[in-house]
Enzyme design. Structure first.
Site, PDB file in Angstrom:
ATOM      1  N   SER A 166     -95.782  66.935 109.137  1.00  0.00           N
ATOM      2  CA  SER A 166     -96.467  65.710 108.728  1.00  0.00           C
ATOM      3  C   SER A 166     -96.563  64.762 109.905  1.00  0.00           C
ATOM      4  O   SER A 166     -95.615  64.627 110.676  1.00  0.00           O
ATOM      5  CB  SER A 166     -95.660  64.986 107.624  1.00  0.00           C
ATOM      6  OG  SER A 166     -95.362  65.849 106.547  1.00  0.00           O
ATOM      7  N   HIS A 194     -93.302  65.022 112.248  1.00  0.00           N
ATOM      8  CA  HIS A 194     -92.053  65.482 111.657  1.00  0.00           C
ATOM      9  C   HIS A 194     -92.259  66.877 111.070  1.00  0.00           C
ATOM     10  O   HIS A 194     -93.251  67.116 110.377  1.00  0.00           O
ATOM     11  CB  HIS A 194     -91.599  64.507 110.568  1.00  0.00           C
ATOM     12  CG  HIS A 194     -90.312  64.917 109.921  1.00  0.00           C
ATOM     13  ND1 HIS A 194     -89.092  64.758 110.552  1.00  0.00           N
ATOM     14  CD2 HIS A 194     -90.056  65.502 108.736  1.00  0.00           C
ATOM     15  CE1 HIS A 194     -88.140  65.240 109.754  1.00  0.00           C
ATOM     16  NE2 HIS A 194     -88.689  65.688 108.657  1.00  0.00           N
ATOM     17  N   ASP A 223     -88.295  58.576 108.575  1.00  0.00           N
ATOM     18  CA  ASP A 223     -89.281  59.547 108.093  1.00  0.00           C
ATOM     19  C   ASP A 223     -89.872  59.179 106.731  1.00  0.00           C
ATOM     20  O   ASP A 223     -90.257  60.065 105.956  1.00  0.00           O
ATOM     21  CB  ASP A 223     -88.659  60.962 108.027  1.00  0.00           C
ATOM     22  CG  ASP A 223     -88.190  61.438 109.397  1.00  0.00           C
ATOM     23  OD1 ASP A 223     -88.801  61.046 110.402  1.00  0.00           O
ATOM     24  OD2 ASP A 223     -87.210  62.205 109.456  1.00  0.00           O
ATOM     25  N   ASN A 253     -95.397  59.216 114.079  1.00  0.00           N
ATOM     26  CA  ASN A 253     -94.397  60.241 114.382  1.00  0.00           C
ATOM     27  C   ASN A 253     -94.858  61.572 113.809  1.00  0.00           C
ATOM     28  O   ASN A 253     -95.521  61.613 112.774  1.00  0.00           O
ATOM     29  CB  ASN A 253     -93.060  59.857 113.716  1.00  0.00           C
ATOM     30  CG  ASN A 253     -91.971  60.894 113.923  1.00  0.00           C
ATOM     31  OD1 ASN A 253     -91.756  61.382 115.020  1.00  0.00           O
ATOM     32  ND2 ASN A 253     -91.265  61.244 112.838  1.00  0.00           N
TER      33      ASN A 253
HETATM   34  C1  GAR Z   1     -91.124  69.222 116.861  1.00  0.00           C
HETATM   35  O1  GAR Z   1     -90.978  70.303 115.980  1.00  0.00           O
HETATM   36  C2  GAR Z   1     -91.218  67.920 116.092  1.00  0.00           C
HETATM   37  O2  GAR Z   1     -91.923  68.034 114.906  1.00  0.00           O
HETATM   38  C3  GAR Z   1     -89.772  67.643 115.841  1.00  0.00           C
HETATM   39  O3  GAR Z   1     -89.093  68.019 117.000  1.00  0.00           O
HETATM   40  C4  GAR Z   1     -89.839  69.046 117.649  1.00  0.00           C
HETATM   41  C5  GAR Z   1     -90.110  68.587 119.043  1.00  0.00           C
HETATM   42  O4  GAR Z   1     -90.701  69.604 119.803  1.00  0.00           O
HETATM   43  N1  GAR Z   1     -89.564  66.270 115.542  1.00  0.00           N
HETATM   44  C6  GAR Z   1     -88.581  65.823 114.775  1.00  0.00           C
HETATM   45  O5  GAR Z   1     -87.761  66.548 114.255  1.00  0.00           O
HETATM   46  C7  GAR Z   1     -88.555  64.316 114.595  1.00  0.00           C
HETATM   47  N2  GAR Z   1     -87.509  63.953 113.713  1.00  0.00           N
HETATM   48  P1  GAR Z   1     -91.278  69.302 121.234  1.00  0.00           P
HETATM   49  O6  GAR Z   1     -90.207  68.528 122.007  1.00  0.00           O
HETATM   50  O7  GAR Z   1     -91.514  70.641 121.822  1.00  0.00           O
HETATM   51  O8  GAR Z   1     -92.547  68.501 121.080  1.00  0.00           O
END
Ligand code: GAR
Length: 194
Positions: free
Chosen positions: A134, A107, A143, A105
């Site tokens: 991360s 994060h 997480d 994942n």
């Molecule tokens: C990203 O910033 C990712 O790191 C985060 O959501 C966003 C998705 O962006 N993920 C989380 O928060 C997971 N808990 P995207 O849809 O444009 O790839």
């Protein structure tokens, strides 16, 4: 080529980065399925040819059934790696256990800081001078799996959650593709028992 299953819930910029890296020949892999808990999300419009399964979680009476169906759909794509790329739903242990040795994942925080939501705001509220993202192994606890790699950016005077998120995003993209390169090259060390 190594087979990637990608789980998405939102905008899909991380999915787009994976698609672009594959198209550019800088990531030697292929996407065998895109999976989502949000049938209307923008991410699904980025690679409609790869869409294999999307169901609104809220239409399920219980979490377990949703998780089992998702697990079976992902398993049917025979992935070497399962990548949560902006997948915003907690994966049940029946899913996690099935793919534990190939499930990662991304994060948007320097874990173990700020698991969960609103990571940019929380970093600002804490007065942190740096922030980051991360990539980690997924375990049933949210997480909390072993961190594989991180990207760091400075927090600048005047930053708000939005500017911080925007500055972090390109670093996230680079981080995810770099970890995937190691993964497909067989260079990710499996985590020990946690
Ligand atoms: C990203 O910033 C990712 O790191 C985060 O959501 C966003 C998705 O962006 N993920 C989380 O928060 C997971 N808990 P995207 O849809 O444009 O790839």
């Amino acid at each position: 080529r190594r087979r990637l299953a990608v789980l998405v819930s939102g905008r899909g910029s991380n999915l787009q980065t994976i698609l672009d890296a594959i198209a550019a020949g800088t990531l030697d892999a292929k996407i065998v399925g895109v999976f989502s808990d949000k049938p209307d999300c923008i991410a699904l419009t980025r690679a409609p040819q790869h869409l294999r399964w999307s169901r609104a979680a809220k239409t399920y009476a219980d979490r377990r059934t949703f998780d089992s169906e998702l697990r079976d759909a992902v398993a049917a794509s025979q992935p070497d790696w399962v990548v949560c790329a902006g997948y915003m739903r907690i994966l049940g242990s029946n899913f996690v256990q099935r793919f534990a040795d190939r499930l990662i994942n991304i994060h948007p925080s320097l874990l173990p800081k700020y698991p969960g939501l609103h990571t940019h705001r929380r970093a600002l509220e804490a007065g942190d001078s740096e922030h980051g993202a991360s990539v980690h192994w997924v375990i049933p606890e949210l997480d909390a799996g072993t961190v594989i790699a991180q990207a760091r950016i400075p927090v600048l005077p005047g930053d708000d959650a939005q500017s911080l998120a925007a500055r972090l995003l390109p670093a996230e993209h680079e981080l995810l593709v770099s970890v995937l390169r190691d993964a497909v090259a067989g260079q990710l060390a499996l985590p020990g028992p946690v």
